[in-house]
Design an enzyme around this catalytic site. Sequence first.
Site, PDB file in Angstrom:
ATOM      1  N   ASP A  89       0.864  -1.182   0.000  1.00  0.00           N
ATOM      2  CA  ASP A  89       0.000   0.000   0.000  1.00  0.00           C
ATOM      3  C   ASP A  89       0.901   1.233   0.000  1.00  0.00           C
ATOM      4  O   ASP A  89       2.106   1.136   0.269  1.00  0.00           O
ATOM      5  CB  ASP A  89      -0.891  -0.004   1.252  1.00  0.00           C
ATOM      6  CG  ASP A  89      -1.791   1.220   1.313  1.00  0.00           C
ATOM      7  OD1 ASP A  89      -2.432   1.539   0.292  1.00  0.00           O
ATOM      8  OD2 ASP A  89      -1.839   1.893   2.365  1.00  0.00           O
ATOM      9  N   SER A  90       0.283   2.374  -0.236  1.00  0.00           N
ATOM     10  CA  SER A  90       1.026   3.630  -0.199  1.00  0.00           C
ATOM     11  C   SER A  90       1.525   3.956   1.213  1.00  0.00           C
ATOM     12  O   SER A  90       2.445   4.742   1.379  1.00  0.00           O
ATOM     13  CB  SER A  90       0.125   4.758  -0.687  1.00  0.00           C
ATOM     14  OG  SER A  90      -1.083   4.748   0.047  1.00  0.00           O
ATOM     15  N   CYS A  98      -3.839  -1.112  -1.919  1.00  0.00           N
ATOM     16  CA  CYS A  98      -4.141   0.292  -2.214  1.00  0.00           C
ATOM     17  C   CYS A  98      -5.158   0.382  -3.358  1.00  0.00           C
ATOM     18  O   CYS A  98      -4.929  -0.152  -4.451  1.00  0.00           O
ATOM     19  CB  CYS A  98      -2.837   0.976  -2.626  1.00  0.00           C
ATOM     20  SG  CYS A  98      -3.014   2.694  -3.037  1.00  0.00           S
ATOM     21  N   GLU A 109      -5.990   9.288   9.488  1.00  0.00           N
ATOM     22  CA  GLU A 109      -4.612   9.149  10.005  1.00  0.00           C
ATOM     23  C   GLU A 109      -4.410   9.950  11.283  1.00  0.00           C
ATOM     24  O   GLU A 109      -3.612   9.578  12.140  1.00  0.00           O
ATOM     25  CB  GLU A 109      -3.602   9.530   8.923  1.00  0.00           C
ATOM     26  CG  GLU A 109      -3.640   8.490   7.829  1.00  0.00           C
ATOM     27  CD  GLU A 109      -2.395   8.395   6.979  1.00  0.00           C
ATOM     28  OE1 GLU A 109      -1.447   9.148   7.191  1.00  0.00           O
ATOM     29  OE2 GLU A 109      -2.402   7.535   6.079  1.00  0.00           O
ATOM     30  N   CYS A 113     -11.381   2.837  -0.476  1.00  0.00           N
ATOM     31  CA  CYS A 113     -10.089   3.351  -0.006  1.00  0.00           C
ATOM     32  C   CYS A 113      -9.695   2.570   1.240  1.00  0.00           C
ATOM     33  O   CYS A 113     -10.556   2.221   2.062  1.00  0.00           O
ATOM     34  CB  CYS A 113     -10.214   4.840   0.305  1.00  0.00           C
ATOM     35  SG  CYS A 113      -8.726   5.553   1.019  1.00  0.00           S
ATOM     36  N   HIS A 166      -8.479   3.421   3.923  1.00  0.00           N
ATOM     37  CA  HIS A 166      -8.729   4.061   5.223  1.00  0.00           C
ATOM     38  C   HIS A 166     -10.197   4.033   5.658  1.00  0.00           C
ATOM     39  O   HIS A 166     -10.497   4.229   6.832  1.00  0.00           O
ATOM     40  CB  HIS A 166      -8.281   5.523   5.177  1.00  0.00           C
ATOM     41  CG  HIS A 166      -6.802   5.703   5.109  1.00  0.00           C
ATOM     42  ND1 HIS A 166      -6.031   5.122   4.129  1.00  0.00           N
ATOM     43  CD2 HIS A 166      -5.947   6.403   5.906  1.00  0.00           C
ATOM     44  CE1 HIS A 166      -4.765   5.469   4.317  1.00  0.00           C
ATOM     45  NE2 HIS A 166      -4.695   6.238   5.393  1.00  0.00           N
TER      46      HIS A 166
HETATM   47  N1  DGL Z   1      -4.098   3.710   0.119  1.00  0.00           N
HETATM   48  C1  DGL Z   1      -4.773   4.741  -0.656  1.00  0.00           C
HETATM   49  C2  DGL Z   1      -5.993   4.136  -1.349  1.00  0.00           C
HETATM   50  O1  DGL Z   1      -6.557   3.142  -0.899  1.00  0.00           O
HETATM   51  C3  DGL Z   1      -5.172   5.897   0.230  1.00  0.00           C
HETATM   52  C4  DGL Z   1      -4.018   6.739   0.724  1.00  0.00           C
HETATM   53  C5  DGL Z   1      -3.275   7.441  -0.392  1.00  0.00           C
HETATM   54  O2  DGL Z   1      -3.819   8.371  -1.010  1.00  0.00           O
HETATM   55  O3  DGL Z   1      -2.174   7.032  -0.663  1.00  0.00           O
HETATM   56  O4  DGL Z   1      -6.409   4.642  -2.343  1.00  0.00           O
END
Ligand code: DGL
Length: 270
Positions: A11-12, A74, A153, A185, A187
């Site tokens: 993931d990012s 992600c 976050e 997403c 989050h």
């Molecule tokens: N992990 C990213 C997503 O699910 C969210 C956080 C980001 O923008 O990197 O799209």
Amino acid sequence: MNPSLPIGIFDSGVGGLTVTRQIHRVLPNEDLVYLGDTARVPYGSKSPSTVVRFACEDTQFLMQQHVKAVVVACNTCSAWALPILEKKFQVPVFGVITPGVVAALMASKSKRIGIIGTNATIRSKAYTSGIMARCETAKVFAKACPLLVPLVEEGWTNHPVTQTILKDYLTPMLRQKMDTLILGCTHYPLLKTAIRKVVGPDVALVDSADSCARYVREHLENRRMLNPSSKRTGVIQPFVTDEADRFAEVAKRFLGYPCEPPWKVDLAPL
Ligand code: DGL
């Protein structure tokens, strides 16, 4: 492919731990290697070519850890990079979009489906195309919600400010009478309670982390790639690309329990 090898997840940043949590829940015997590209997060505001490049570098790192499959936790990377990753790498690569689409179509009676995600995910139209390809008559209402990732976050999941912002984002979709909302997403599973307060009890919430985990289990099972040793609990080894300190504290919220201390790594450019 040796089925005892770990599953790689990337993931990012920390968000993909929501997906990791679900994978560990449905596949408790599997070892998991997690990469959070914390030095370059967020991906959701980046251009498609940058997202694709980062996704390839993340996957290359996981391949160097000898994983048997890669899960693109992600949503932004799944939306833009999945076909490229599938072509480029020699292991099965799973994203979150298709499982989310399938779960939403199963949950929706009216086929009026809302999707929320980062700017890049919504811009890709990946969820919309996935739904329309399976159900031509569906109506899809998509909304980019860029403020939600930083709020989660910060731990502001129950904050009145978050509630106000969610109302603003979701009210137009409620007016369109959606009966299902895809949380597109990493989050957003942490915002389920807050989102439920805004949408009420009648809108089904599709958690793409949960649907992805079940999809991965089914596909690894079909390919006979599940870890044959069922006696031990799998370990989760996290790697990050920025300092490890803050990761541990935030990770606990996303994962639901503390994880192993992460290793800091530098990703090789492609
Ligand atoms: N992990 C990213 C997503 O699910 C969210 C956080 C980001 O923008 O990197 O799209």
